[in-house]
Design a protein around this motif. Sequence first.
Motif, PDB file in Angstrom:
ATOM      1  N   LEU A  56      13.054  15.842  20.620  1.00 38.58           N
ATOM      2  CA  LEU A  56      13.903  16.379  19.552  1.00 38.58           C
ATOM      3  C   LEU A  56      15.054  15.418  19.244  1.00 38.58           C
ATOM      4  O   LEU A  56      16.219  15.817  19.211  1.00 38.58           O
ATOM      5  CB  LEU A  56      14.436  17.761  19.938  1.00 38.58           C
ATOM      6  N   SER A  66      13.903  16.349  15.457  1.00 40.14           N
ATOM      7  CA  SER A  66      14.651  17.562  15.117  1.00 40.14           C
ATOM      8  C   SER A  66      14.382  18.001  13.685  1.00 40.14           C
ATOM      9  O   SER A  66      14.155  19.185  13.414  1.00 40.14           O
ATOM     10  CB  SER A  66      16.153  17.332  15.318  1.00 40.14           C
ATOM     11  N   SER A 102      12.357  21.414  12.483  1.00 36.53           N
ATOM     12  CA  SER A 102      13.051  22.305  11.554  1.00 36.53           C
ATOM     13  C   SER A 102      12.159  22.684  10.380  1.00 36.53           C
ATOM     14  O   SER A 102      12.036  23.859  10.016  1.00 36.53           O
ATOM     15  CB  SER A 102      14.328  21.617  11.044  1.00 36.53           C
ATOM     16  N   ASN A 149      12.096  19.103  25.298  1.00 44.70           N
ATOM     17  CA  ASN A 149      12.872  17.878  25.184  1.00 44.70           C
ATOM     18  C   ASN A 149      13.403  17.517  26.552  1.00 44.70           C
ATOM     19  O   ASN A 149      13.698  18.394  27.374  1.00 44.70           O
ATOM     20  CB  ASN A 149      14.036  18.061  24.205  1.00 44.70           C
ATOM     21  N   LYS A 207      18.951  20.493  23.802  1.00 43.69           N
ATOM     22  CA  LYS A 207      18.588  20.266  22.398  1.00 43.69           C
ATOM     23  C   LYS A 207      17.597  21.298  21.877  1.00 43.69           C
ATOM     24  O   LYS A 207      17.407  21.433  20.673  1.00 43.69           O
ATOM     25  CB  LYS A 207      18.018  18.854  22.224  1.00 43.69           C
ATOM     26  N   CYS A 208      16.947  22.003  22.779  1.00 45.94           N
ATOM     27  CA  CYS A 208      15.964  23.016  22.366  1.00 45.94           C
ATOM     28  C   CYS A 208      16.633  24.309  21.918  1.00 45.94           C
ATOM     29  O   CYS A 208      16.014  25.116  21.208  1.00 45.94           O
ATOM     30  CB  CYS A 208      15.005  23.330  23.515  1.00 45.94           C
ATOM     31  N   ASN A 234      15.071  15.294   7.844  1.00 44.71           N
ATOM     32  CA  ASN A 234      15.691  16.584   7.557  1.00 44.71           C
ATOM     33  C   ASN A 234      15.216  17.160   6.234  1.00 44.71           C
ATOM     34  O   ASN A 234      15.032  18.367   6.091  1.00 44.71           O
ATOM     35  CB  ASN A 234      17.214  16.440   7.529  1.00 44.71           C
TER      36      ASN A 234
END
Length: 479
Positions: A201, A206, A210, A223, A228-229, A321
Amino acid sequence: MATVHLRIGDLVWGKLGRYPPWPGKVVSPPKDLKKPRGKKCHFVKFFGTEDHAWIKIEQLKPYHPHKEEMIKINKGKRFQQAVDAVEDFLKKAKGKEQGSDGKGETKGKKTSNKPLKILEEDDEDLSALRDPSEKPVKDDPHFHHFLLSQSEKPASSMEPISKRLKIIEEDTSSTSIQAADSTAINGSITPTDKRIGFLGLGLMGSGIVSNLLKMGHVVTVWNRTAEKCDLFIQEGARLGRTPAEVVSMCDITFSCVSDPKAAKDLVLGPSGVLQGIRPGKCYVEMSTVDPETIAELSQSITTRGGRFLEAPVAGSQQLSNDGMLVILAAGDRSVYEDCSSCFQAMGKSSFFLGEAGNAAKMMLILNMVQGSFMATIAEGLTLAQATGQSQQTLLDILCQGQMASTFVDQKCQNILQGNFKPDYYLKHIQKDLRLAISMGDMANHPTPMAAAANEVYKRAKALDQSDNDMSAVYRAYIH
């Protein structure tokens, strides 16, 4: 980007947070609406919507000079409708020869019963992972939009932020810009019923996870740094305690890590992927690694009866993203087809390049070109400074010529502003250059330009720029 001098009525491209640029028009704000403190910005009305926003000057571009560029990078029915609305406006304006563009329009809004929707931007948090079908939550801590009416106090409502803009009709008869659903660009995306696993991630992973969640996929994450999870678990992802557990729980497992060593450790190490592989399990390696690593991983997976696909991605954190990555795939064609809805969720296009190893080769070539180009841009900016030329003027000229691109504009702006927040780590582009040079050696093909660029990045790393953006290579020339 060149300094933009704008007036009421000017047509622009406005970028708000992680949203892609959208066509709009500079208008006068309502008298009771205060301008944000400490920000040089203009009040913009977006075409195709009833949305307005204060947009920072550096996030605005004149409409006509950048029209072709924006149309190339932004697709979709709703975006095209917004562009069509601009063209209709221009035709009507020609006929009527109106001289009070912005003020007249704002006054018209004041007499309307429609509330004026103001979009606001939180620079630190524009990634609330929320299903587009969910209703706004008034007290949600991640809200991003504010609806302002002259007769009411501001009321907050959260809307999901995702990869593309879509216009959604609301009960108020106004419209809002929000995350695209499955029909915005790629037609109807029906998420696969296969269980998806994702390992890693980081900057790229990430954003990918998402978008997988937003498009309705069932995702289990792992991760190395477990914290971070947490955000993804809150938004519906499941947690795997080890890579082996994720693979055993899922039908298709993706991984996206930093380099060949990390990719091998993930598969071959203790509690690694290989321990969870069973006949029929699919493993998709998205890390940018060398062809030899891909060959080793492919053999390890398929020997256990698993199915293997490599799928490195061309792009950056921002494009990840936004779900606008380009996926380069090679290996098992049936796995590629099984990943169709996943690739649509995370990218704007995907390419199948044949046997395993081909995608790694193509990815290294692409990043070799990009890394060398970035070093050349930095060299040009520092040479301009050394010879008494304006760096801003150089950028203005570049952005008007054949080399004009979002990449040049954004990276040069980062340099001029001293903003090296990572969008693609410098240490990773240097790693890619090193691997590309090695690949050239094995093919007995010269890579002198890449070799020269690699030395500059190595100097930047020695100056502690590894964890900054690749544009921080600029600092290798000024120290």
